[in-house]
Write a protein that holds these residues in place. Sequence first.
Motif, PDB file in Angstrom:
ATOM      1  N   THR A  96     -33.078   1.139 -45.185  1.00 42.62           N
ATOM      2  CA  THR A  96     -32.470   0.127 -44.312  1.00 42.62           C
ATOM      3  C   THR A  96     -33.545  -0.809 -43.751  1.00 42.62           C
ATOM      4  O   THR A  96     -33.375  -2.032 -43.714  1.00 42.62           O
ATOM      5  CB  THR A  96     -31.708   0.820 -43.159  1.00 42.62           C
ATOM      6  OG1 THR A  96     -30.738   1.705 -43.727  1.00 42.62           O
ATOM      7  CG2 THR A  96     -31.004  -0.190 -42.268  1.00 42.62           C
ATOM      8  N   LYS A 135     -21.295 -12.341 -47.306  1.00 45.68           N
ATOM      9  CA  LYS A 135     -20.708 -11.085 -46.849  1.00 45.68           C
ATOM     10  C   LYS A 135     -20.224 -10.231 -48.022  1.00 45.68           C
ATOM     11  O   LYS A 135     -20.338  -9.014 -47.998  1.00 45.68           O
ATOM     12  CB  LYS A 135     -19.532 -11.390 -45.912  1.00 45.68           C
ATOM     13  CG  LYS A 135     -19.248 -10.280 -44.921  1.00 45.68           C
ATOM     14  CD  LYS A 135     -18.078 -10.649 -44.019  1.00 45.68           C
ATOM     15  CE  LYS A 135     -18.310 -11.990 -43.323  1.00 45.68           C
ATOM     16  NZ  LYS A 135     -17.172 -12.415 -42.499  1.00 45.68           N
ATOM     17  N   GLN A 147     -24.784   1.952 -43.343  1.00 46.44           N
ATOM     18  CA  GLN A 147     -23.436   2.511 -43.231  1.00 46.44           C
ATOM     19  C   GLN A 147     -23.377   3.903 -43.842  1.00 46.44           C
ATOM     20  O   GLN A 147     -22.854   4.837 -43.256  1.00 46.44           O
ATOM     21  CB  GLN A 147     -22.427   1.619 -43.981  1.00 46.44           C
ATOM     22  CG  GLN A 147     -22.090   0.342 -43.270  1.00 46.44           C
ATOM     23  CD  GLN A 147     -21.013   0.535 -42.211  1.00 46.44           C
ATOM     24  OE1 GLN A 147     -21.302   1.031 -41.121  1.00 46.44           O
ATOM     25  NE2 GLN A 147     -19.791   0.158 -42.529  1.00 46.44           N
ATOM     26  N   SER A 194     -29.837  -4.338 -32.767  1.00 44.95           N
ATOM     27  CA  SER A 194     -29.485  -5.694 -33.198  1.00 44.95           C
ATOM     28  C   SER A 194     -30.443  -6.699 -32.566  1.00 44.95           C
ATOM     29  O   SER A 194     -31.132  -6.400 -31.582  1.00 44.95           O
ATOM     30  CB  SER A 194     -28.056  -6.024 -32.771  1.00 44.95           C
ATOM     31  OG  SER A 194     -27.998  -6.142 -31.361  1.00 44.95           O
ATOM     32  N   HIS A 236     -26.933  -3.262 -45.071  1.00 40.41           N
ATOM     33  CA  HIS A 236     -25.672  -2.835 -44.473  1.00 40.41           C
ATOM     34  C   HIS A 236     -25.141  -1.578 -45.171  1.00 40.41           C
ATOM     35  O   HIS A 236     -24.766  -0.602 -44.531  1.00 40.41           O
ATOM     36  CB  HIS A 236     -24.661  -3.974 -44.600  1.00 40.41           C
ATOM     37  CG  HIS A 236     -23.401  -3.749 -43.844  1.00 40.41           C
ATOM     38  ND1 HIS A 236     -23.357  -3.751 -42.472  1.00 40.41           N
ATOM     39  CD2 HIS A 236     -22.144  -3.491 -44.266  1.00 40.41           C
ATOM     40  CE1 HIS A 236     -22.110  -3.512 -42.086  1.00 40.41           C
ATOM     41  NE2 HIS A 236     -21.364  -3.348 -43.153  1.00 40.41           N
ATOM     42  N   SER A 240     -25.566  -8.708 -45.152  1.00 41.55           N
ATOM     43  CA  SER A 240     -25.297  -7.744 -46.225  1.00 41.55           C
ATOM     44  C   SER A 240     -26.569  -7.078 -46.752  1.00 41.55           C
ATOM     45  O   SER A 240     -26.525  -6.337 -47.722  1.00 41.55           O
ATOM     46  CB  SER A 240     -24.540  -8.431 -47.363  1.00 41.55           C
ATOM     47  OG  SER A 240     -25.296  -9.511 -47.876  1.00 41.55           O
TER      48      SER A 240
END
Lengths: 294, 294
Positions: free
Chosen positions: A99, A34, A79, A173, A75, A72
């Motif tokens: 992404t 993470k 974001q 997702s 991300h 990660s």
Amino acid sequence: MLAAWQAAPASSRIAVTTVPLIYLKLGGSLITEKDNPETPRLDVLERLTREIARARKARPRRQLVLGHGSGSFGHVSAQRHGTRIGVNSKNDWYGFAVTADAAARLNRIVAAQLLQADLPAWTVQPSAALRCKDGRVVSGPAETVRLALERGLLPLIHGDVALDSVRGGTIASTEEIFEEMAAQLPPVRIVLAGEVEGVYTSDPRKDPTAALLREITPSSFSSLQAALGASHATDVTGGMAAKVEQSLRMVRALPGLEVIVCGGLLPGAVFSALTDLSDPPGTLIHAGAPRGLS
Amino acid sequence: MLAAWQAAPASSRIAVTTVPLIYLKLGGSLITEKDNPETPRLDVLERLTREIARARKARPRRQLVLGHGSGSFGHVSAQRHGTRIGVNSKNDWYGFAVTADAAARLNRIVAAQLLQADLPAWTVQPSAALRCKDGRVVSGPAETVRLALERGLLPLIHGDVALDSVRGGTIASTEEIFEEMAAQLPPVRIVLAGEVEGVYTSDPRKDPTAALLREITPSSFSSLQAALGASHATDVTGGMAAKVEQSLRMVRALPGLEVIVCGGLLPGAVFSALTDLSDPPGTLIHAGAPRGLS
């Protein structure tokens, strides 16, 4: 998609519906670090891969669809560009592409581990088939996944970007892709393996009195919410609230479906979730009568 | 696919058909080292990527679909398992998965270079949509590619494995995927960039008297074949015979389509093939009246 599915020869439909099908998601937080962007947890991934291979050997008549989160990977880009809420400008579309690339790069790392363990893992890039409408998945890769299962492949999907008729583009997702797929390829069990060992009464990383819930049904969840007061509803499950609500929606929609939320850091938990139909690890979410798991 | 295309709103159909669309394939032999398995030619790839970026800036109203071959990625596995001729045994399916992984790994290397050059390259994994019948592509990723083009993305495809209703599985080349896609998203030009500078009268790597053919039309090809004798027909173009025949089939099927076979090792050739509609490099294959290129 549904039309294509119905048009399939009867033999192939029977093949899928009579062989118990399980979906497994390896959470992004489980397989990536993470705090270090784009760093896979190779040791965890390798062990999980061995558990999956062992489970397939132990239950050769069971079929598996595997998915994973992006953790990660991607991300930062998703974001920064706010890809989930919509994609409009040229720069947004560049972010969409970045992404997608990050998710696909992690996917290659996962695929490499699976192939290394002699598993016939074949990626079906979700975004090549996904169509969303204002953030909701309306169609996906189910038909290709069905054909792959018929051939004995291990279909591998992942959280991905998606084309959206309202937002231009968005993010879907693994759970959202699974939910749409489940309507066409009904699984008997969906295993969601994450960092945490299941669903707790509060966030176990913050509250030492948090207790693991072994079983959640639509009625037990209502009682739990009522007992804690409506205002605490989202705290009941910590970051898991959305996951539990989505799981409850799925078990209500698909008779007989069980969702297992379990921890993938505990060696053997994923193997057990894939093979043990009576006493699974973590939290069992289902719509049947309470089983009194302890 | 065709049905979905016809059902698209009129505005989106017009958007695609009024903007000149070009397909570009970077040959596997151009972007990978033939003698070193799974080694990309990064210097070539980087230069080609800059040429593509420059061409998009020079002709912003033109749309591009990019594809690439697999070269020495996956070649060993596909050969060993004979994936193209059919996929049957468990071991064959493992080979199918390994071949798909190799193609996808090279694709990530290509995507990384394109993103590095600020191009919004978005992979649409062909095999997620491809359906073949006894080795012939019957449907593919055209619909997703169309939606990507409408959004200003640079759709990126590649030679890939494919599910086949007769053979179980097979391999589809970028050209084969392009051919099926062209019926739904008609390009004005298809550029096939390889190691060799175009189509020659014989194999230029073996015959010093080989001459570059600047132009091929269905009738000139017939004369050429007749002049050299039918038995030499396949030697006319060396390893290019199949490519020329497929190109002739496409230019006959799609009025106005031009196919350019050119060499990507020559700096500027791909840029020129993407931007220069009157005097392209290499060999021009078309179905119109001879233009007398020299």
